[in-house]
Design an enzyme around this catalytic site. Structure first.
Site, PDB file in Angstrom:
ATOM      1  CB  SER A   9     -67.348 103.727 -47.557  1.00 55.65           C
ATOM      2  OG  SER A   9     -67.243 102.831 -46.466  1.00 55.65           O
ATOM      3  CG  HIS A  34     -63.511 102.914 -49.564  1.00 55.27           C
ATOM      4  ND1 HIS A  34     -62.188 103.153 -49.882  1.00 55.27           N
ATOM      5  CD2 HIS A  34     -63.610 103.096 -48.230  1.00 55.27           C
ATOM      6  CE1 HIS A  34     -61.521 103.478 -48.789  1.00 55.27           C
ATOM      7  NE2 HIS A  34     -62.363 103.444 -47.763  1.00 55.27           N
ATOM      8  CG  ASP A  36     -63.971 101.756 -44.891  1.00 52.16           C
ATOM      9  OD1 ASP A  36     -62.821 102.202 -45.109  1.00 52.16           O
ATOM     10  OD2 ASP A  36     -65.015 102.355 -45.218  1.00 52.16           O
ATOM     11  CG  MET A  38     -62.557  99.546 -39.439  1.00 49.55           C
ATOM     12  SD  MET A  38     -63.621 100.739 -38.622  1.00 49.55           S
ATOM     13  CE  MET A  38     -64.132 101.759 -40.024  1.00 49.55           C
ATOM     14  CG  HIS A  67     -59.172 102.412 -45.771  1.00 54.74           C
ATOM     15  ND1 HIS A  67     -59.985 103.419 -45.288  1.00 54.74           N
ATOM     16  CD2 HIS A  67     -57.959 102.612 -45.194  1.00 54.74           C
ATOM     17  CE1 HIS A  67     -59.299 104.191 -44.460  1.00 54.74           C
ATOM     18  NE2 HIS A  67     -58.071 103.716 -44.379  1.00 54.74           N
ATOM     19  CG  MET A  69     -58.751 102.097 -41.411  1.00 52.95           C
ATOM     20  SD  MET A  69     -60.422 102.765 -41.370  1.00 52.95           S
ATOM     21  CE  MET A  69     -61.196 101.672 -42.540  1.00 52.95           C
ATOM     22  CG  MET A 138     -57.630 108.289 -42.946  1.00 49.50           C
ATOM     23  SD  MET A 138     -58.977 107.482 -43.828  1.00 49.50           S
ATOM     24  CE  MET A 138     -60.402 107.843 -42.780  1.00 49.50           C
ATOM     25  CG  ASP A 176     -62.144 107.188 -46.287  1.00 45.33           C
ATOM     26  OD1 ASP A 176     -63.335 107.459 -46.070  1.00 45.33           O
ATOM     27  OD2 ASP A 176     -61.631 106.068 -46.053  1.00 45.33           O
TER      28      ASP A 176
HETATM   29  C1  DX5 Z   1     -63.818 105.768 -41.773  1.00 45.97           C
HETATM   30  C2  DX5 Z   1     -63.799 104.960 -43.051  1.00 45.97           C
HETATM   31  C3  DX5 Z   1     -64.548 105.636 -44.134  1.00 45.97           C
HETATM   32  C4  DX5 Z   1     -65.991 105.874 -43.812  1.00 45.97           C
HETATM   33  C5  DX5 Z   1     -66.456 107.056 -44.594  1.00 45.97           C
HETATM   34  O1  DX5 Z   1     -62.975 105.247 -40.842  1.00 45.97           O
HETATM   35  O2  DX5 Z   1     -62.479 104.750 -43.526  1.00 45.97           O
HETATM   36  O3  DX5 Z   1     -64.390 104.998 -45.390  1.00 45.97           O
HETATM   37  O4  DX5 Z   1     -66.822 104.799 -44.054  1.00 45.97           O
HETATM   38  O5  DX5 Z   1     -67.761 107.345 -44.197  1.00 45.97           O
HETATM   39  P1  DX5 Z   1     -68.392 108.785 -44.412  1.00 45.97           P
HETATM   40  O6  DX5 Z   1     -68.337 109.078 -45.873  1.00 45.97           O
HETATM   41  O7  DX5 Z   1     -69.783 108.623 -43.885  1.00 45.97           O
HETATM   42  O8  DX5 Z   1     -67.560 109.763 -43.606  1.00 45.97           O
HETATM   43 ZN    ZN Z   2     -62.145 104.057 -45.717  1.00 46.01          ZN
END
Ligand code: DX5
Ligand code: ZN
Length: 219
Positions: A9, A34, A36, A38, A67, A69, A138, A176
């Site tokens: 990620s 990956h 992320d 948000m 991903h 979110m 998750m 994840d």
């Molecule tokens: C969390 C994200 C993950 C996160 C994982 O909300 O969706 O992808 O970056 O990070 P680690 O591997 O450090 O838990």
């Molecule tokens: Zn993620």
């Protein structure tokens, strides 16, 4: 079992030099990147959007695994398609008409993923398996990198693996959150074929070595 896919990620990367950070995990032997997203609503932080996705696209040929979110994920799908995403994952909790959203992602020829928060039962996606290319479980509450793996999720991995196998589905089962050298064997042993690792890769001095180590410890 399919070969294990490792998707670092970029949330834990140095955003000031993101292109180089993406190239480094690509050269380091990752399978997917990956990404992320948000929105400050579905989860508290705001991170990066389709314009950043577009900017990193030219830095790797590997699949971009987005991903989302975010609330109202349908409003983002086309922008990420145009930005070069290969896999687009939405949260079950954010989709009122989940089947329609997954079909919408597929209508662009992209792979459709559905993600479940730790508190959301696996059974909530049982009836959409016909249009799912990946289930993302998750194993932390989404929003932040570097959190600890929630061990109660391991039995959800076992359940999801059984559900996919019984349905004859070839969808990926991705996990994840909190995946690192200490937890990867538990995650893969339970049936995951794809793991996201943020801090376990980016918070180390040698990304290639970190990815190799994860693969080795996965068993
Ligand atoms: C969390 C994200 C993950 C996160 C994982 O909300 O969706 O992808 O970056 O990070 P680690 O591997 O450090 O838990
Ligand atoms: Zn993620």
């Amino acid at each position: 079992m399919k070969n294990l896919l490792i998707a670092p990620s970029i949330l834990s990367a140095d955003f000031a030099k993101l292109g180089e950070e993406v190239q480094a995990i690509d050269k380091g032997g990752c399978d997917w990147i990956h990404f992320d997203v948000m929105d400050g609503s579905f989860v508290p932080p705001i991170t990066i959007g389709d314009n950043v996705c577009k900017a990193i696209r030219s830095h790797t040929d590997k699949p971009l695994d987005v991903h989302l979110m975010v609330n109202h994920p349908d409003t983002q799908v086309e922008a990420f398609v145009n930005a070069g995403a290969d896999i687009i994952t939405v949260h079950q909790e954010a989709c009122i008409h989940l089947e329609r959203t997954l079909q919408y992602i597929r209508s662009f020829g992209k792979k459709a993923g559905v993600s479940l928060n730790p508190a959301t039962p696996v059974s909530t996606v049982q009836n959409v398996l016909h249009c799912v290319d990946m289930i993302l479980l998750m194993s932390v509450n989404p929003g932040y990198g570097g959190q600890s793996y929630i061990h109660a999720v391991t039995e959800k991995i076992v359940e999801a693996r059984r559900m996919l196998d019984e349905a004859g589905s070839s969808a990926h089962l991705q996990v994840d959150g909190g995946v690192n050298n200490a937890t990867i064997a538990e995650v893969v042993g339970a049936g995951a074929d794809c793991v996201v690792a943020g801090s376990a890769v980016y918070n180390t001095p040698d990304y290639a070595q970190a990815i190799r180590e994860l693969r080795k410890l996965a068993g």
